[in-house]
Design an enzyme around this catalytic site. Structure first.
Site, mmCIF file in Angstrom:
data_model
loop_
_atom_site.group_PDB
_atom_site.id
_atom_site.type_symbol
_atom_site.label_atom_id
_atom_site.label_comp_id
_atom_site.label_asym_id
_atom_site.label_seq_id
_atom_site.Cartn_x
_atom_site.Cartn_y
_atom_site.Cartn_z
ATOM 1 N N PRO A 93 33.099 -103.541 5.617
ATOM 2 C CG PRO A 93 34.065 -103.231 3.803
ATOM 3 C CD PRO A 93 32.721 -103.074 4.392
ATOM 4 C CE1 TYR A 94 38.816 -100.598 4.856
ATOM 5 C CE2 TYR A 94 36.840 -100.382 3.441
ATOM 6 C CZ TYR A 94 38.284 -100.569 3.625
ATOM 7 O OH TYR A 94 38.881 -100.934 2.394
ATOM 8 N N GLY B 98 35.059 -97.741 10.491
ATOM 9 C CA GLY B 98 34.566 -96.681 10.182
ATOM 10 C C GLY B 98 34.834 -96.148 8.875
ATOM 11 C CG HIS C 167 40.444 -92.760 13.054
ATOM 12 N ND1 HIS C 167 41.676 -93.043 13.012
ATOM 13 C CD2 HIS C 167 39.920 -93.023 11.909
ATOM 14 C CE1 HIS C 167 42.254 -93.144 11.791
ATOM 15 N NE2 HIS C 167 41.211 -93.340 11.052
ATOM 16 C CD GLU C 168 36.296 -93.115 10.551
ATOM 17 O OE1 GLU C 168 36.682 -92.588 9.759
ATOM 18 O OE2 GLU C 168 37.087 -94.488 11.017
ATOM 19 C CG HIS D 36 39.536 -89.555 8.679
ATOM 20 N ND1 HIS D 36 40.653 -89.231 8.122
ATOM 21 C CD2 HIS D 36 39.624 -90.665 8.960
ATOM 22 C CE1 HIS D 36 41.287 -90.401 7.950
ATOM 23 N NE2 HIS D 36 40.686 -91.297 8.592
ATOM 24 C CD GLU E 221 43.253 -93.242 7.425
ATOM 25 O OE1 GLU E 221 43.282 -93.314 8.607
ATOM 26 O OE2 GLU E 221 42.433 -93.321 6.531
ATOM 27 C CG ASP F 54 40.536 -101.892 -2.016
ATOM 28 O OD1 ASP F 54 40.493 -100.746 -1.259
ATOM 29 O OD2 ASP F 54 39.370 -102.205 -2.670
ATOM 30 C CE1 TYR G 270 44.933 -97.041 7.967
ATOM 31 C CE2 TYR G 270 43.785 -95.933 9.522
ATOM 32 C CZ TYR G 270 43.907 -96.593 8.477
ATOM 33 O OH TYR G 270 42.766 -96.829 7.749
ATOM 34 C CG MET H 64 38.047 -106.602 5.035
ATOM 35 S SD MET H 64 38.996 -106.208 3.655
ATOM 36 C CE MET H 64 38.725 -104.380 3.699
HETATM 37 N N1 BES Z 1 39.166 -94.204 5.958
HETATM 38 C C1 BES Z 1 39.445 -95.176 6.702
HETATM 39 C C2 BES Z 1 38.956 -96.466 6.106
HETATM 40 C C3 BES Z 1 39.556 -96.834 4.725
HETATM 41 C C4 BES Z 1 40.947 -96.556 4.522
HETATM 42 C C5 BES Z 1 38.640 -97.239 3.846
HETATM 43 C C6 BES Z 1 41.371 -96.796 3.026
HETATM 44 C C7 BES Z 1 39.100 -97.449 2.547
HETATM 45 C C8 BES Z 1 40.670 -97.306 1.982
HETATM 46 C C9 BES Z 1 38.933 -95.041 8.195
HETATM 47 O O1 BES Z 1 39.000 -93.756 8.566
HETATM 48 C C10 BES Z 1 39.697 -95.916 8.995
HETATM 49 O O2 BES Z 1 40.881 -95.659 9.164
HETATM 50 N N2 BES Z 1 39.063 -96.757 9.578
HETATM 51 C C11 BES Z 1 39.611 -97.627 10.715
HETATM 52 C C12 BES Z 1 39.369 -96.966 11.984
HETATM 53 C C13 BES Z 1 40.664 -97.126 13.068
HETATM 54 C C14 BES Z 1 41.911 -96.878 12.455
HETATM 55 C C15 BES Z 1 40.138 -96.334 14.550
HETATM 56 C C16 BES Z 1 38.964 -99.029 10.628
HETATM 57 O O3 BES Z 1 38.263 -99.320 9.900
HETATM 58 O O4 BES Z 1 39.492 -100.004 11.295
HETATM 59 ZN ZN ZN Z 2 41.052 -93.475 8.962
#
Ligand code: BES
Ligand code: ZN
Length: 614
Positions: free
Chosen positions: A265-266, A268, A294-295, A298, A317, A375, A383, A566
């Site tokens: 669903p994400y 990354g 981005h990852e 983190h 974030e 969620d 962000y 998502m």
């Molecule tokens: N850690 C997040 C995804 C996440 C946040 C999962 C909160 C569950 C709860 C991940 O690092 C993220 O921010 N992914 C983004 C990437 C983007 C901002 C470059 C995504 O999935 O789109």
């Molecule tokens: Zn993130």
């Protein structure tokens, strides 16, 4: 205000009395039953000598025994009734006052486990073996392991995982020992020796293979997409090096990536040692590698310095966005590009406030999370409002030359810790003592930025050069007459970065729909219909729906069925639902495919499509 207190409203646990220090898992993956079964040994240190109970988070776990490992005695325990979103509180009565305790819990997960997604062989590329992946952030770890499921505490973990033949298992940890075989099963042993929050526990099991793409990085994927993935993410080591320069030494040993099935669903997920990514990043031209930056970021901001509760999620974030933009622009495009990325972020922030509504609690940087499903509160606000604040402070305090050493010092100060917004602010004031004394921070509306709803009270300065190019091209389209569309050529966007093309497309959302003639011409000259870039495809489909262009409905439905990210699926479904011509088709499509979709996505879509029970 309880959102500001340090107790985590998303967890039942009592780490202030007795704190989890290590998890050891001994589990078997049962693909036939869709469960994990075995035991977890949890080691605790007492924070308060009078503590009598360990309180843990669980969700839909079948617990068969709880034992004290030291004395080998069974322990009394009580599993409270299930509470929606938060699961069942597990209370274990301690039998002595020792400073350290290891307890062993025998249990099995439920097939409905919210953290685990089980995939049938026919849904994989290889078609032969089943597949399993987890997503624990924010509060799903409790559905896999009974634990103190709060980012306020960190622990190490080890695991022995039994899996059927042909299945490779990976976790957010280093592989300790390659598999040995036990009764036809393989056993893989993992060790994560850095302290981390429970939301970073992760597992993947499937028929996956790997290729080295750098001195500390492998890419893992089903073999059918391994070549593409290795090409797409080849810049990983360069990014890691820029990140280390900016943020300090990388502590997690390896940085591998696993390309998951499309239902992930994400974009990354920063699981330590092994980032999980969506296959929608495989654009074919490395244009979506910003998600990897981005990852990678983190690994410091989020995984080393962690928000204490989900109310302070912005700390994870915003710093990560900030570092992502720095890494990406350092490698290509420079400061002008960073300014463009930052301004795009500001626009995303304004759009998100618009979508959520000025009056939504979740437009606050630090929202009240009492009784809230993390969620549900998830959006671009932490962000981008967070990024805007950091960007604003950077300018106020003297630019990148001053701010970057501060970011490094901030990480050094708080690494391996979990912090609140107040901790963050205290350190900022302490680090910039001189600037504070000079009155440089006097004009900051702290209350407005941190605790008020809506768009921020102050706007940073942005270099608008690159943004203007996108707007100019959009205006040419808006002002052109339908008989004068020959003027548009591919060369208009040939020199654009894919993010500029995305921005060009996004801009139309603020204007009246364009004519079908323009839409068709645009799709042809800019080759949007055949793009391999999922972000561009997403925005193109949104533009088609906005223009009420019926031939695009089937393509939009295919897009939200072929992948489950998502960020793409939710807005497209919502747009299709809001248009009477496509509403029923959207609902039917969702119902036909919901079985295969990830549970987090299903919950959101049920709400958006008016299918929620009760
Ligand atoms: N850690 C997040 C995804 C996440 C946040 C999962 C909160 C569950 C709860 C991940 O690092 C993220 O921010 N992914 C983004 C990437 C983007 C901002 C470059 C995504 O999935 O789109
Ligand atoms: Zn993130």
């Amino acid at each position: 205000m309880s959102a500001l207190s340090s107790r985590d409203p998303s967890s039942f646990s009592n780490p202030d009395e007795i704190r989890m220090e290590h998890i050891h898992l001994n589990l078997t993956i049962n693909f036939d039953k869709h469960t994990l079964s075995g035991h977890a040994q949890l080691t605790f240190v007492r924070e308060k000598p009078e503590a009598e109970y360990i309180i843990l988070d669980t969700r839909e776990l079948t617990i068969t025994s709880v034992r004290d490992v030291g004395s080998n005695e069974d322990l009394e325990y009580e599993l409270a009734e299930h509470v929606v979103t938060f699961g069942s509180k597990l209370t274990v009565k301690l039998n002595d006052k020792e400073p350290e305790h290891t307890i062993e819990i025998e249990y099995e997960t439920s097939p409905e486990c919210s953290a685990l997604h089980w995939i049938r062989p026919d849904q994989t590329l290889g078609k032969k073996h089943p597949y399993l992946f987890s997503q624990c952030q924010a509060i799903h770890c409790r559905s896999v392991v009974p634990c103190q499921d709060t980012p306020s505490i960190k622990c190490t973990y080890t695991a022995n995982i039994r899996s059927p033949p042909g299945i490779k298992v990976l976790m957010s940890a280093l592989l300790e020992e390659s598999e040995k075989t036990e009764e036809g099963h393989s056993v893989s042993m993992f060790r994560q020796s850095e302290m981390m929050p429970s939301c970073l526990l992760a597992i993947v099991a499937g028929d996956i293979v790997s290729r080295e793409i750098g001195p500390r990085s492998k890419i893992w994927a089903e073999r059918e997409i391994l070549d593409r993935a290795a090409y797409e993410f080849a810049e990983t080591e360069d990014m890691l090096q820029v990140a280390e320069e900016l943020l300090g030494p990388y502590v997690w040993g390896r940085y591998d990536m696993i390309v998951l099935p499309p239902s992930f669903p994400y974009g990354g997920m920063e699981n330590p040692c092994r980032t999980f990514v969506t296959p929608t990043l495989l654009a074919g031209d490395r244009s979506l590698a910003d998600v990897i930056a981005h990852e990678i970021a983190h690994s410091w901001t989020g995984n080393l310095v962690t928000c204490k509760t989900w109310a302070h999620f912005w700390l994870n974030e915003s710093y990560t966005e900030f570092s992502e933009r720095k890494i990406v622009s350092d490698l290509k495009g420079g400061e002008k590009f960073r300014q463009f990325l930052a301004l795009r972020g500001w626009k995303i922030l304004c759009e998100t406030v618009d979508e959520l509504g000025e009056d939504s609690e979740f437009t606050k940087l630090v929202p009240n999370m009492d009784g809230v499903d993390p969620d549900e509160s998830f959006s671009s606000i932490p962000y981008e409002k967070g990024h805007a604040l950091l960007f604003y402070l950077e300018q106020l305090l003297g630019g990148p030359d001053v701010f970057e050493p501060y970011v490094r010092a901030y990480i050094d100060e708080f690494k391996y810790k979990s912090i609140t917004t107040q901790d963050w602010k205290d350190f900022l004031f302490n680090y910039f003592k001189k600037e504070v004394a000079e009155g440089k921070l006097d004009g900051v509306d702290w209350e407005g930025w941190l605790y008020k709803k809506g768009v921020p009270p102050q706007k940073p300065n942005y270099d608008t050069t690159m943004m203007e190019e996108c707007v100019e091209l959009m205006n040419r389209w808006l002002n052109a007459s339908d008989d004068n569309l020959k003027q548009f050529k591919f060369s208009n966007i040939a020199d654009f970065h894919s993010l500029e093309t995305e921005q060009f497309l996004s801009g139309f959302a603020d204007h009246d729909p364009i004519s079908h003639k323009k839409l068709v011409r645009m799709g042809d000259v800019y080759k949007f219909k055949r793009t391999g870039n999922s972000e561009i495809k997403f925005r193109w489909l949104k533009l088609c729906i906005q223009a009420r262009y019926e031939p695009a409905i089937s393509e939009a439905l295919k897009f939200v069925t072929d992948q489950g990210r998502m960020k793409f699926v939710q807005p497209i479904y919502t747009d299709l639902y809001d248009w009477e011509v496509s509403r029923q088709r959207a609902i039917d499509n969702f119902l036909a495919h919901r079985q295969e979709m990830h549970n987090i996505t299903v919950i959101k879509l049920e709400r958006d499509l008016g299918l929620e029970e009760n």
